[in-house]
Design an enzyme around this catalytic site. Structure first.
Site, PDB file in Angstrom:
ATOM      1  N   LYS A 270      -7.053  25.318  45.831  1.00  0.00           N
ATOM      2  CA  LYS A 270      -7.188  25.027  47.257  1.00  0.00           C
ATOM      3  C   LYS A 270      -5.845  24.618  47.856  1.00  0.00           C
ATOM      4  CE  LYS A 270     -10.991  23.165  48.392  1.00  0.00           C
ATOM      5  NZ  LYS A 270     -12.114  22.208  48.527  1.00  0.00           N
TER       6      LYS A 270
ATOM      7  N   ARG B 280     -10.663  16.225  49.779  1.00  0.00           N
ATOM      8  CA  ARG B 280     -11.382  17.225  48.986  1.00  0.00           C
ATOM      9  C   ARG B 280     -10.724  17.406  47.623  1.00  0.00           C
ATOM     10  NH1 ARG B 280     -11.736  19.838  54.271  1.00  0.00           N
ATOM     11  NH2 ARG B 280     -13.882  20.443  54.743  1.00  0.00           N
TER      12      ARG B 280
ATOM     13  N   GLY C 130     -18.764  23.224  44.560  1.00  0.00           N
ATOM     14  CA  GLY C 130     -19.762  22.165  44.596  1.00  0.00           C
ATOM     15  C   GLY C 130     -19.740  21.226  43.404  1.00  0.00           C
TER      16      GLY C 130
ATOM     17  N   MET D  11     -17.285  19.165  42.380  1.00  0.00           N
ATOM     18  CA  MET D  11     -16.603  17.888  42.585  1.00  0.00           C
ATOM     19  C   MET D  11     -16.805  17.419  44.021  1.00  0.00           C
ATOM     20  SD  MET D  11     -13.222  18.439  40.230  1.00  0.00           S
ATOM     21  CE  MET D  11     -12.931  20.078  40.876  1.00  0.00           C
TER      22      MET D  11
ATOM     23  N   ARG E 234      -9.881  31.437  49.057  1.00  0.00           N
ATOM     24  CA  ARG E 234      -9.814  31.541  47.598  1.00  0.00           C
ATOM     25  C   ARG E 234     -10.378  32.892  47.199  1.00  0.00           C
ATOM     26  NH1 ARG E 234     -14.506  26.947  46.532  1.00  0.00           N
ATOM     27  NH2 ARG E 234     -16.206  28.061  47.562  1.00  0.00           N
TER      28      ARG E 234
ATOM     29  N   HIS F 189     -24.973  26.479  48.588  1.00  0.00           N
ATOM     30  CA  HIS F 189     -24.596  26.125  47.216  1.00  0.00           C
ATOM     31  C   HIS F 189     -25.348  27.001  46.216  1.00  0.00           C
ATOM     32  CE1 HIS F 189     -25.371  23.879  43.451  1.00  0.00           C
ATOM     33  NE2 HIS F 189     -24.080  23.630  43.532  1.00  0.00           N
TER      34      HIS F 189
ATOM     35  N   ARG G  58     -26.051  44.667   8.194  1.00  0.00           N
ATOM     36  CA  ARG G  58     -26.571  43.668   7.252  1.00  0.00           C
ATOM     37  C   ARG G  58     -27.795  44.251   6.564  1.00  0.00           C
ATOM     38  NH1 ARG G  58     -25.094  40.113  12.245  1.00  0.00           N
ATOM     39  NH2 ARG G  58     -26.191  41.891  13.134  1.00  0.00           N
TER      40      ARG G  58
ATOM     41  N   ARG H 111     -22.607  46.089   4.583  1.00  0.00           N
ATOM     42  CA  ARG H 111     -22.449  44.939   3.695  1.00  0.00           C
ATOM     43  C   ARG H 111     -23.575  44.932   2.666  1.00  0.00           C
ATOM     44  NH1 ARG H 111     -22.856  39.059   6.295  1.00  0.00           N
ATOM     45  NH2 ARG H 111     -25.076  39.591   6.262  1.00  0.00           N
TER      46      ARG H 111
ATOM     47  N   GLU I 244     -14.363  35.873   3.836  1.00  0.00           N
ATOM     48  CA  GLU I 244     -15.070  34.744   4.440  1.00  0.00           C
ATOM     49  C   GLU I 244     -14.920  33.455   3.634  1.00  0.00           C
ATOM     50  OE1 GLU I 244     -19.261  35.889   4.510  1.00  0.00           O
ATOM     51  OE2 GLU I 244     -18.835  37.312   2.908  1.00  0.00           O
TER      52      GLU I 244
ATOM     53  N   SER J 101     -12.593  42.866   6.160  1.00  0.00           N
ATOM     54  CA  SER J 101     -13.315  42.500   7.382  1.00  0.00           C
ATOM     55  C   SER J 101     -13.534  40.998   7.347  1.00  0.00           C
ATOM     56  CB  SER J 101     -14.655  43.232   7.467  1.00  0.00           C
ATOM     57  OG  SER J 101     -15.357  42.834   8.624  1.00  0.00           O
TER      58      SER J 101
ATOM     59  N   GLY K  28     -15.208  37.810   8.024  1.00  0.00           N
ATOM     60  CA  GLY K  28     -16.493  37.270   8.474  1.00  0.00           C
ATOM     61  C   GLY K  28     -16.257  35.869   9.004  1.00  0.00           C
ATOM     62  N   THR K  29     -15.913  35.794  10.277  1.00  0.00           N
ATOM     63  CA  THR K  29     -15.429  34.513  10.816  1.00  0.00           C
ATOM     64  C   THR K  29     -16.532  33.467  10.948  1.00  0.00           C
ATOM     65  OG1 THR K  29     -15.596  35.494  13.030  1.00  0.00           O
ATOM     66  CG2 THR K  29     -13.424  35.483  11.987  1.00  0.00           C
ATOM     67  N   ASN K  30     -17.810  33.856  10.881  1.00  0.00           N
ATOM     68  CA  ASN K  30     -18.872  32.843  10.909  1.00  0.00           C
ATOM     69  C   ASN K  30     -18.773  31.951   9.674  1.00  0.00           C
ATOM     70  OD1 ASN K  30     -19.709  34.213  13.164  1.00  0.00           O
ATOM     71  ND2 ASN K  30     -21.435  35.205  12.182  1.00  0.00           N
ATOM     72  N   ASP K  31     -18.825  32.565   8.478  1.00  0.00           N
ATOM     73  CA  ASP K  31     -18.736  31.794   7.236  1.00  0.00           C
ATOM     74  C   ASP K  31     -17.339  31.236   7.017  1.00  0.00           C
ATOM     75  OD1 ASP K  31     -21.341  31.828   6.513  1.00  0.00           O
ATOM     76  OD2 ASP K  31     -21.130  33.171   4.795  1.00  0.00           O
TER      77      ASP K  31
ATOM     78  N   CYS L  62     -15.821  40.754  11.964  1.00  0.00           N
ATOM     79  CA  CYS L  62     -17.205  41.126  12.282  1.00  0.00           C
ATOM     80  C   CYS L  62     -18.076  39.905  12.541  1.00  0.00           C
ATOM     81  CB  CYS L  62     -17.809  41.961  11.156  1.00  0.00           C
ATOM     82  SG  CYS L  62     -17.854  41.119   9.565  1.00  0.00           S
TER      83      CYS L  62
ATOM     84  N   TYR M  34      -9.558  46.502  14.486  1.00  0.00           N
ATOM     85  CA  TYR M  34     -10.779  46.528  15.292  1.00  0.00           C
ATOM     86  C   TYR M  34     -11.431  45.152  15.307  1.00  0.00           C
ATOM     87  CZ  TYR M  34     -13.452  46.578  10.909  1.00  0.00           C
ATOM     88  OH  TYR M  34     -13.986  46.253   9.691  1.00  0.00           O
TER      89      TYR M  34
END
Length: 908
Positions: free
Chosen positions: A32, A103, A112, A114, A376, A490, A596, A652, A779, A798, A800-803, A865, A885
């Site tokens: 702003k 403001r 809305g 703040m 804005r 709003h 899977r 897998r 992983e 590959s 396995g970023t979860n584990d 993955c 990838y």
């Protein structure tokens, strides 16, 4: 001697066609403040003012009120004098008073979220001076009651004490309206307004124990600190978490000379957009109110009028108002104040061309003079975002790269969800009509309070009007319905920003909060009743309406083609069935990064054979059961290979521990014992034997394949035979067999030997062969550290970023919900590492694994993955780490494609 801190500016002035800052200082001045400075340079009529920087907010959060005020006080006093000189009035003066607005202004738009205070500087003496100066007693007292109401709520905490209560000031006003038999605020007399002022001040004294502050400077510092505090208010924090905005950004504070839209019939206020925020259509539009101040429009206190004649005619058609009634009672600004409209139209065109993006503007008309209070980049739906980018590109206002960079990847998700079936809509019973505030289709059960939006799986939040406090419920609900408010209220603005279906200003609705009911004519709908909202037409429909999959627009396809043009990193999908694979391919997936196989075993006709294999006591018994599963797996793989014809498919091998496949309920155990012709006790013993203290780190992944090699043999055979079957049909299959949970080089070698040996057996049997790859899922942290060794034999990695995230942090993903929200609230973590890839820790392991693997094998194919494969920040990290990838769920493929293109453009 002056220090660097002494020389540093904390307050930036603007007004009278000059400014200390400009739009490039967005991070320091907030969006702003930066735009107010820029408009001043452009010669746009902006009320004079100043901006206290975001860095002061950070200082306040660190050191507190006293030190912060002491630091900025001299600059603020100087800046107030500058406003006084430009506006020709004096702050706190009872004869020629300057009133100001205070403001918030973060570096990103947070509509809305703040706080704002208008008409600051009024007290019992100044209000008399303002009345005399303007010769408008009603205006002065209306401004005074507004100021006490806003300041009381924002600074003094005069909020409703429970959800069943109404605002204490609104309660006083409603009581007076009932007594006077009037409906609108504009019908209050001067005496009414004076009575409200004194009643408001009494309410403040009763609630807070203190008199309402009368010194303008005390009022100013109170408002400044309240705006800083609102940065860490519940709704702002929730909004930041929704959009992953860092807490340390802080907010700027914008102080401006007041201009007044509530000075009578030749004054007003409004909000306008240079293009349609719902559809992206290149049509100037917006709403305004006569004799009102800015908050009246966005708060939805009165349903506003349309800016343009075209918009007014469209509104009249929806509201079933004839032309004569429309012109008499609902005139557009274009018709009521043609000269003001012409001037406003010129500014909107100038500002859009200057910023090269759709603008959302606020304006005030004071006794026939137009002032622009804010501009804005406007919040917009996903469909509008895509159309606006393409239109600006075709008009040569922006380049191809700029078109891609102006898009928010996550908003593409809005274009991929179901819409109402046209046939079902023809049969639908429309019960009321509102304004089409935000497009989309929503079906759900009625709820009337934001904190109860999660009461049903699908809910429609129904409110008289929404407020910023309703944000979380609005986010949870499938759709939003309000009785009051227009297209710029709003509810409408926030819903469009969320991509949430919204119908606003449905005046026929009579909402009873205490009774938790909604009346339309003679019909009453109660909490839990089903209704549907058509955000594209404003129709409110009784009951459920069937939906269909969306047809992607031409502009969407153009954006995706453009994204592929500027992206070298591929996007694959995680898909376990031909159906999911086809959906992803239609969204542009360039292969499958994760199939899977365990998901295929849970179907009714397969789980029995799987359990037979698990319960078998001998290799022969296990092989017998696996022979039953083989044709089922082979058929699954044939379907997936066919769906992704010619594209790589990473499969897998079995990953989860075996206890997930056995029954744990007594009744199911009995059924299994009878089916297998064994004792119930034998089943119980096997279930107990498979139980592990920590299954995530137990007998799973390649550990299963190495202890039960017949499982790996069966799955490999199914994959290779499926590929050969497709080859016979002239369809190319590109299988990539992925070994899960490898932590040692020897584990990989053992599985690779089984896979390649089984594949050769099939080739010999069929007297044919195909190309295939063998790789591993990275992983386990140890695997990334010995990646150079594993790459001697692996064709691909590959991540396995979860584990990998679980094991790096030592957090169980299933149990982290007990402490992660607290960690996020306390700032111990800045984001959920399971949603946004931790680049500092987990990311470092990805970098190490990639670098070491390619040191051994330069052409090693590397991707990820995990769930992070469709998250924009994580995709950018993957690009910068030179991955080949990313792979994500089907509906996130377009998001990942756009994110990959943006990453490459930013890097170049």
């Amino acid at each position: 001697m002056e220090t660097a801190q002494d020389l540093k500016m904390n307050v930036y002035k603007f007004g009278n066609k000059t400014a200390d800052g400009n739009s490039k200082l967005r991070n320091l001045l907030g969006g702003k403040g930066a735009n107010l400075a820029e408009m001043s340079w452009l010669g746009i009529p902006v009320p004079a003012g100043f901006t206290i920087t975001t860095e002061v907010c950070t200082q306040y959060n660190q050191y507190g009120q006293e030190e912060t005020i002491a630091m900025i006080k001299p600059e603020v006093e100087e800046a107030i004098k500058n406003i006084e000189e430009i506006m020709g009035s004096t702050f706190g003066d009872k004869d020629n008073p300057l009133l100001i607005s205070v403001r918030s202004g973060a570096r990103v738009s947070m509509p809305g979220m703040m706080d704002t205070v208008l008409n600051l500087g009024l007290n019992d003496e100044v209000v008399l001076g303002l009345a005399a100066k303007t010769n408008n007693e009603r205006f002065a007292w209306d401004s005074y009651r507004r100021f006490i109401q806003m300041y009381g709520g924002v600074v003094l905490g005069m909020k409703p004490e429970s959800k069943d209560d109404i605002d204490p000031f609104e309660e006083i006003m409603e009581h007076l309206k009932d007594k006077r038999h009037i409906e609108l605020d504009t019908e209050f007399t001067v005496q009414d307004l004076q009575d409200l002022v004194y009643d408001f001040k009494d309410a403040v004294k009763k609630r807070t124990g203190h008199d309402f502050p009368t010194d303008p400077w005390d009022q100013l510092w109170g408002a400044v600190i309240a705006v800083f505090n609102s940065w860490n208010g519940d709704r702002a924090v929730y909004y930041r978490k929704m959009h992953n905005y860092p807490a340390d950004w802080g907010t700027a504070v914008n102080v401006q000379a007041m201009v007044y839209g509530n000075m009578g019939e030749n004054s007003g206020t409004g909000v306008c957009f240079t293009r349609d925020a719902g559809t992206g259509e290149n049509v100037f539009n917006g709403e305004y109110l006569i004799d009102a101040q800015g908050e009246d429009v966005v708060a939805g206190v009165r349903t506003p009028l349309q800016i343009t004649k075209l918009g007014s005619e469209r509104w009249a058609e929806l509201a079933k108002v004839d032309e004569e009634e429309r012109v008499a009672n609902y005139p557009s600004l274009e018709e009521k104040m043609p000269e003001i409209f012409k001037e406003l139209d010129g500014y909107q065109d100038k500002l859009e061309k200057h910023y090269r993006d759709m603008q959302d503007m606020e304006f005030t008309i004071q006794e026939g003079k137009l002032w622009i209070l804010q501009t804005r980049n406007g919040k917009r739906t996903g469909a509008a975002m895509v159309k606006i980018a393409i239109d600006l590109l075709k008009s040569k206002m922006i380049s191809e790269k700029e078109a891609l960079l102006m898009l928010e990847p996550n908003k593409l998700d809005e274009l991929l969800h179901p819409v109402f079936d046209t046939g079902a809509l023809k049969r639908a019973h429309v019960i009321a009509q509102g304004l089409p505030a935000s497009p989309g289709a929503a079906t759900g059960q009625l709820v009337f309070f934001a904190d109860e939006a999660n009461k049903y799986k699908n809910s429609i939040l129904c409110r008289i009007e929404t407020s910023p406090e309703d944000l979380e419920g609005m986010n949870i609900a499938k759709g939003i319905l309000t009785a009051r408010g227009g297209m710029t209220s709003h509810a409408a603005v926030v819903a469009r920003g969320m991509g949430k279906c919204c119908v606003s200003g449905a005046g026929a609705l009579k909402i009873n909060y205490k009774g938790r009911s909604l009346r339309v004519g003679d019909k009453v709908y109660h909490e839990g009743d089903w209704i549907s909202l058509n955000g594209s037409t404003g129709n409110i429909i009784e009951g459920k309406v069937a939906t269909v999959e969306p047809e992607l627009s031409g502009e969407f396809a153009e954006i995706m083609e453009l994204a592929d043009k500027y992206s070298k990193m591929k996007v694959r999908t995680n898909a376990d069935s031909p159906k999911d694979a086809l959906v992803a391919k239609n969204f542009g997936a360039q292969g499958i990064g994760l199939t899977r196989t365990e998901h295929m075993f849970f179907e009714v006709d397969r789980i029995r054979a799987m359990r037979e294999m698990i319960l078998a006591e001998t290799v022969k018994g296990r092989k017998h059961a696996l022979e039953e599963l083989l044709p089922m797996q082979r058929k699954d793989f044939e379907g997936i290979f066919e769906a992704m014809a010619g594209l790589p498919v990473t499969i897998r091998l079995l990953d989860p521990p075996l206890h997930e496949f056995v029954p744990h309920q007594l009744a199911t155990q009995k059924d299994l014992a009878e089916d297998m012709h064994i004792s119930l006790q034998a089943v119980k013993n096997k279930v107990a034997d498979l139980s592990e203290f920590n299954p995530m780190l137990g007998h799973r992944g390649c550990r299963l394949g190495n202890t039960y090699p017949e499982i790996t043999e069966m799955q490999t055979r199914a994959i290779i035979e499926a590929a050969l079957n497709l080859k016979e049909r002239g369809i190319e299959a590109k299988p990539e067999i992925m070994i899960p949970l490898v932590g040692t080089y020897a584990e990989f070698l053992e599985q690779e030997k089984i896979i390649r040996g089984t594949a050769q057996d099939v080739f010999d049997e069929r007297n044919d062969s195909i190309e295939f790859m063998v790789g591993t899922m990275m992983e386990i942290p140890r695997a990334t550290l010995i990646a150079d060794k594993i790459a001697e034999r692996a064709d691909f990695f590959s991540f396995g970023t979860n584990d990998l995230t679980q094991m790096t942090y030592g957090y169980s993903r299933d149990d982290a919900g007990k402490f992660l929200p607290i960690y996020l609230d306390k700032g111990i973590l800045t984001s959920d590492p399971f949603e946004i890839l931790d680049q500092e820790g987990v990311g470092q392991l990805v970098e190490i694994g990639t670098e070491r693997g390619r040191k051994t094998k330069p052409n090693l194919k590397v991707g990820i993955c995990g769930e992070h494969g469709g998250e924009p920040n994580s995709v950018e990290f993957c690009y910068n780490t030179d991955l080949d990838y990313v792979s994500c769920s089907p509906f996130r493929v377009p998001i990942a494609r756009l994110s990959a293109a943006q990453a490459q453009i930013k890097a170049s």
